[in-house]
Design a protein around this motif. Sequence first.
Motif, PDB file in Angstrom:
ATOM      1  N   GLY A   1      55.914  39.961  26.423  1.00  0.00           N
ATOM      2  CA  GLY A   1      57.370  40.106  26.418  1.00  0.00           C
ATOM      3  C   GLY A   1      57.876  40.801  27.674  1.00  0.00           C
ATOM      4  N   ASP A   2      57.002  41.571  28.331  1.00  0.00           N
ATOM      5  CA  ASP A   2      57.401  42.252  29.568  1.00  0.00           C
ATOM      6  C   ASP A   2      57.276  41.315  30.761  1.00  0.00           C
ATOM      7  OD1 ASP A   2      57.793  44.582  28.155  1.00  0.00           O
ATOM      8  OD2 ASP A   2      55.791  45.376  28.583  1.00  0.00           O
ATOM      9  N   GLU A   3      58.117  41.547  31.755  1.00  0.00           N
ATOM     10  CA  GLU A   3      58.064  40.758  32.989  1.00  0.00           C
ATOM     11  C   GLU A   3      57.673  41.642  34.172  1.00  0.00           C
ATOM     12  OE1 GLU A   3      61.379  37.382  31.710  1.00  0.00           O
ATOM     13  OE2 GLU A   3      61.893  38.809  33.291  1.00  0.00           O
ATOM     14  N   VAL A   4      56.885  41.054  35.060  1.00  0.00           N
ATOM     15  CA  VAL A   4      56.402  41.768  36.239  1.00  0.00           C
ATOM     16  C   VAL A   4      56.759  40.943  37.477  1.00  0.00           C
ATOM     17  CG1 VAL A   4      54.366  42.670  37.419  1.00  0.00           C
ATOM     18  CG2 VAL A   4      54.489  42.771  34.920  1.00  0.00           C
ATOM     19  N   LEU A   5      57.504  41.542  38.392  1.00  0.00           N
ATOM     20  CA  LEU A   5      57.879  40.847  39.625  1.00  0.00           C
ATOM     21  C   LEU A   5      56.726  40.915  40.614  1.00  0.00           C
ATOM     22  CD1 LEU A   5      61.467  42.374  39.984  1.00  0.00           C
ATOM     23  CD2 LEU A   5      60.892  40.071  39.167  1.00  0.00           C
ATOM     24  N   VAL A   6      56.403  39.779  41.225  1.00  0.00           N
ATOM     25  CA  VAL A   6      55.234  39.718  42.110  1.00  0.00           C
ATOM     26  C   VAL A   6      55.454  38.578  43.110  1.00  0.00           C
ATOM     27  CG1 VAL A   6      54.014  38.214  40.424  1.00  0.00           C
ATOM     28  CG2 VAL A   6      52.680  39.519  42.072  1.00  0.00           C
ATOM     29  N   PRO A   7      55.030  38.728  44.360  1.00  0.00           N
ATOM     30  CA  PRO A   7      55.162  37.602  45.283  1.00  0.00           C
ATOM     31  C   PRO A   7      54.187  36.491  44.894  1.00  0.00           C
ATOM     32  CG  PRO A   7      53.902  39.358  46.311  1.00  0.00           C
ATOM     33  CD  PRO A   7      54.398  39.892  44.997  1.00  0.00           C
ATOM     34  N   SER A   8      54.659  35.258  44.967  1.00  0.00           N
ATOM     35  CA  SER A   8      53.762  34.141  44.637  1.00  0.00           C
ATOM     36  C   SER A   8      52.598  34.056  45.625  1.00  0.00           C
ATOM     37  CB  SER A   8      54.549  32.826  44.641  1.00  0.00           C
ATOM     38  OG  SER A   8      53.696  31.761  44.298  1.00  0.00           O
ATOM     39  N   LEU A   9      52.860  34.477  46.876  1.00  0.00           N
ATOM     40  CA  LEU A   9      51.829  34.380  47.909  1.00  0.00           C
ATOM     41  C   LEU A   9      50.889  35.589  47.830  1.00  0.00           C
ATOM     42  CD1 LEU A   9      51.239  32.371  50.380  1.00  0.00           C
ATOM     43  CD2 LEU A   9      51.991  34.278  51.795  1.00  0.00           C
ATOM     44  N   THR A  10      49.975  35.535  46.891  1.00  0.00           N
ATOM     45  CA  THR A  10      48.977  36.601  46.769  1.00  0.00           C
ATOM     46  C   THR A  10      47.712  35.996  46.187  1.00  0.00           C
ATOM     47  OG1 THR A  10      48.480  38.788  45.835  1.00  0.00           O
ATOM     48  CG2 THR A  10      49.758  37.288  44.440  1.00  0.00           C
ATOM     49  N   TYR A  11      46.668  36.779  46.210  1.00  0.00           N
ATOM     50  CA  TYR A  11      45.411  36.365  45.614  1.00  0.00           C
ATOM     51  C   TYR A  11      45.618  36.228  44.098  1.00  0.00           C
ATOM     52  CZ  TYR A  11      40.314  36.516  44.849  1.00  0.00           C
ATOM     53  OH  TYR A  11      39.016  36.256  44.505  1.00  0.00           O
ATOM     54  N   ILE A  12      44.943  35.260  43.511  1.00  0.00           N
ATOM     55  CA  ILE A  12      45.057  34.988  42.075  1.00  0.00           C
ATOM     56  C   ILE A  12      44.784  36.241  41.225  1.00  0.00           C
ATOM     57  CG2 ILE A  12      42.681  34.081  42.131  1.00  0.00           C
ATOM     58  CD1 ILE A  12      45.405  32.954  39.700  1.00  0.00           C
ATOM     59  N   ALA A  13      44.059  37.187  41.783  1.00  0.00           N
ATOM     60  CA  ALA A  13      43.730  38.434  41.062  1.00  0.00           C
ATOM     61  C   ALA A  13      44.979  39.158  40.576  1.00  0.00           C
ATOM     62  CB  ALA A  13      42.927  39.354  41.976  1.00  0.00           C
ATOM     63  N   THR A  14      46.009  39.204  41.398  1.00  0.00           N
ATOM     64  CA  THR A  14      47.228  39.922  41.022  1.00  0.00           C
ATOM     65  C   THR A  14      47.838  39.293  39.772  1.00  0.00           C
ATOM     66  OG1 THR A  14      47.573  39.919  43.430  1.00  0.00           O
ATOM     67  CG2 THR A  14      49.224  41.042  42.098  1.00  0.00           C
ATOM     68  N   TYR A  15      47.872  37.965  39.735  1.00  0.00           N
ATOM     69  CA  TYR A  15      48.449  37.248  38.593  1.00  0.00           C
ATOM     70  C   TYR A  15      47.573  37.382  37.350  1.00  0.00           C
ATOM     71  CZ  TYR A  15      52.455  35.050  40.832  1.00  0.00           C
ATOM     72  OH  TYR A  15      53.667  34.838  41.426  1.00  0.00           O
ATOM     73  N   GLN A  16      46.282  37.262  37.525  1.00  0.00           N
ATOM     74  CA  GLN A  16      45.378  37.360  36.372  1.00  0.00           C
ATOM     75  C   GLN A  16      45.466  38.740  35.726  1.00  0.00           C
ATOM     76  OE1 GLN A  16      43.778  35.206  34.670  1.00  0.00           O
ATOM     77  NE2 GLN A  16      42.943  33.553  35.918  1.00  0.00           N
ATOM     78  N   ALA A  17      45.663  39.773  36.548  1.00  0.00           N
ATOM     79  CA  ALA A  17      45.794  41.128  35.993  1.00  0.00           C
ATOM     80  C   ALA A  17      47.053  41.220  35.133  1.00  0.00           C
ATOM     81  CB  ALA A  17      45.828  42.163  37.115  1.00  0.00           C
ATOM     82  N   ILE A  18      48.125  40.584  35.578  1.00  0.00           N
ATOM     83  CA  ILE A  18      49.387  40.616  34.821  1.00  0.00           C
ATOM     84  C   ILE A  18      49.237  39.858  33.503  1.00  0.00           C
ATOM     85  CG2 ILE A  18      51.824  39.900  34.822  1.00  0.00           C
ATOM     86  CD1 ILE A  18      51.667  40.189  37.972  1.00  0.00           C
ATOM     87  N   SER A  19      48.645  38.659  33.572  1.00  0.00           N
ATOM     88  CA  SER A  19      48.524  37.895  32.320  1.00  0.00           C
ATOM     89  C   SER A  19      47.460  38.505  31.398  1.00  0.00           C
ATOM     90  CB  SER A  19      48.258  36.411  32.595  1.00  0.00           C
ATOM     91  OG  SER A  19      47.132  36.221  33.406  1.00  0.00           O
ATOM     92  N   ALA A  20      46.544  39.295  31.960  1.00  0.00           N
ATOM     93  CA  ALA A  20      45.528  39.945  31.125  1.00  0.00           C
ATOM     94  C   ALA A  20      46.146  40.922  30.119  1.00  0.00           C
ATOM     95  CB  ALA A  20      44.496  40.670  31.987  1.00  0.00           C
ATOM     96  N   VAL A  21      47.279  41.536  30.482  1.00  0.00           N
ATOM     97  CA  VAL A  21      47.942  42.428  29.516  1.00  0.00           C
ATOM     98  C   VAL A  21      48.984  41.667  28.693  1.00  0.00           C
ATOM     99  CG1 VAL A  21      47.553  44.543  30.828  1.00  0.00           C
ATOM    100  CG2 VAL A  21      49.671  43.249  31.203  1.00  0.00           C
ATOM    101  N   GLY A  22      49.061  40.351  28.899  1.00  0.00           N
ATOM    102  CA  GLY A  22      49.970  39.515  28.116  1.00  0.00           C
ATOM    103  C   GLY A  22      51.373  39.428  28.682  1.00  0.00           C
TER     104      GLY A  22
END
Length: 370
Positions: A73-94
Motif C-alpha cells: 500500500g506504500d509508495e516509494v519514489l525511485v528513478p527508473s534508471l537504476t540497478y534492478i536491486a533498488t526495485y527488488q528491495a522495494i517490492s520485497a517489502v510489498g
Amino acid sequence: MNKIRLSKSSISQHEKDAVITVLDKEFLGMGDEVNLFEQDLKTYLNTSRSVVCVSTGTSALHLSLSALQISPGDEVLVPSLTYIATYQAISAVGATPISCEIDPLTLFIDHNDARQKITKKTKVIIPVLYASSAKGLEGIYTLAHEFNLRVIEDAAQAFGSLYEDLTAVGTKGDIICFSFDGIKNITSGEGGAIVSSDQNIIDHVKDARLLAVEKDTDNRYTAQRSWDFDVKEQGFRYHMSNIMAAIGRVQLTRINDFKAKRQEIASRYLRGLKAVQAVTCLELNYEQIIPHIFVIKAKRRDNLREYLLSHNIECGIHYKPNHLLTKYQSAEPLPITEAVYESILTLPCHFDLTEEDQSRVIETIKAFYE
Ligand SMILES: *Cc1c(COP(=O)(O)O)cnc(C)c1O
C-alpha cells in the motif's frame, strides 16, 4: 589484442593473506573482524554515526525499508534508471516503486518529476547516486522535508565520494546504503553497509540482519552465542561474515589509491573525448567523487558498442530502465529516461586499467566516428 575489461576487482596479496588469517582462526561467520571493519569504516568516514555491515547493498536497502516499516500500500519514489536491486528491495517489502525521471545531464532523479508523483501513499524517496554522484541531492531533501518523506540514499556506487558541500557521502542525510560487491569502489567480496542519523534504524537493522535475535551482534563480536533470547520483529540472514570483512578492511586501506586512479581515468576520458562531437560526457564533479562507472551518451550507440566489442573492448549499459521490465512496467511513459537509455554506454573503468589500454578505448571511439 588483449581484451579490455569493463570492470573488475583489484586484489593484492594483502587481501589474500587477510582471508587466510581468518580461515586459520576457524571462525568464519560474523564476529570480531566485522566489528573491526565497522570501526574502520567509521574512522574513514570520520563520523560519530554507527555503521552496520550487511551481506549486500541490496540487503542494506531491503533492511532500511523494513526498518521504516514500509509495507503493502506504500509508495516509494525511485528513478527508473537504476540497478534492478533498488526495485527488488522495494517490492520485497510489498511496497510499490513509483518510477521517476532523471536529469538528462547528470542522470540523477529529477526532483520536479518526483514532486508530481507524490500521493498520500508516498512514504519514501530513494535517490540513486548514479555513477557515484550526489549532484542534485539537495533538491530531494527539500522535497522530503516539505512532504514528510524518509530518504534512503542508494549510495551503492558512491562509497568514498563527497557530497556537493564536500562532506563525505554517509556523514549526513537520513539513511545511506553502500555496496561492497566485487566491482564497487571497495569490495568485501560481496557486502554492504547502512549508515544513519536515526539510532532507531541502526538498532533495528543490527538485530534484523541476524534473524532479529535481540542483541545477538554484541555476543558475536565477543565470540559468544545467544542461547536465551527474544525475537519481536521480522529478521533476515543478512549479516556480513569475517571472511568478507577481512577483504573489506584491506580494501579500505587502499582507497586513496583507488580514488586517485579512478579520477585519473575519468579525467583522461573527459580530455580524450572532448573533441568527439557525437559523444557527450555527464556533467558530474569528477574531482569530488570516486567514479564507479564512466558513462557517456553516444550517437549510434548500438553500432559504437558493436565496434568496440569487435575490437575486444568490453562496454556496458547502466541500466535498462526498470519501468520497461514486466514486473515493474508502468502505464505512464518516461520519455527522458527512455531517450537517455538509447544513448548511454559505460566505458572500461577499474583500478588496473592501464593508460595504454585506455588510450586504445579512446582511439577506437574516435576511429568509429571518422
Ligand atoms: C550495486 C548496486 C546495488 C546493489 O548492491 P549489491 O551489493 O550488488 O547487492 C544497488 N543499487 C545500485 C545503484 C548498485 O549499483
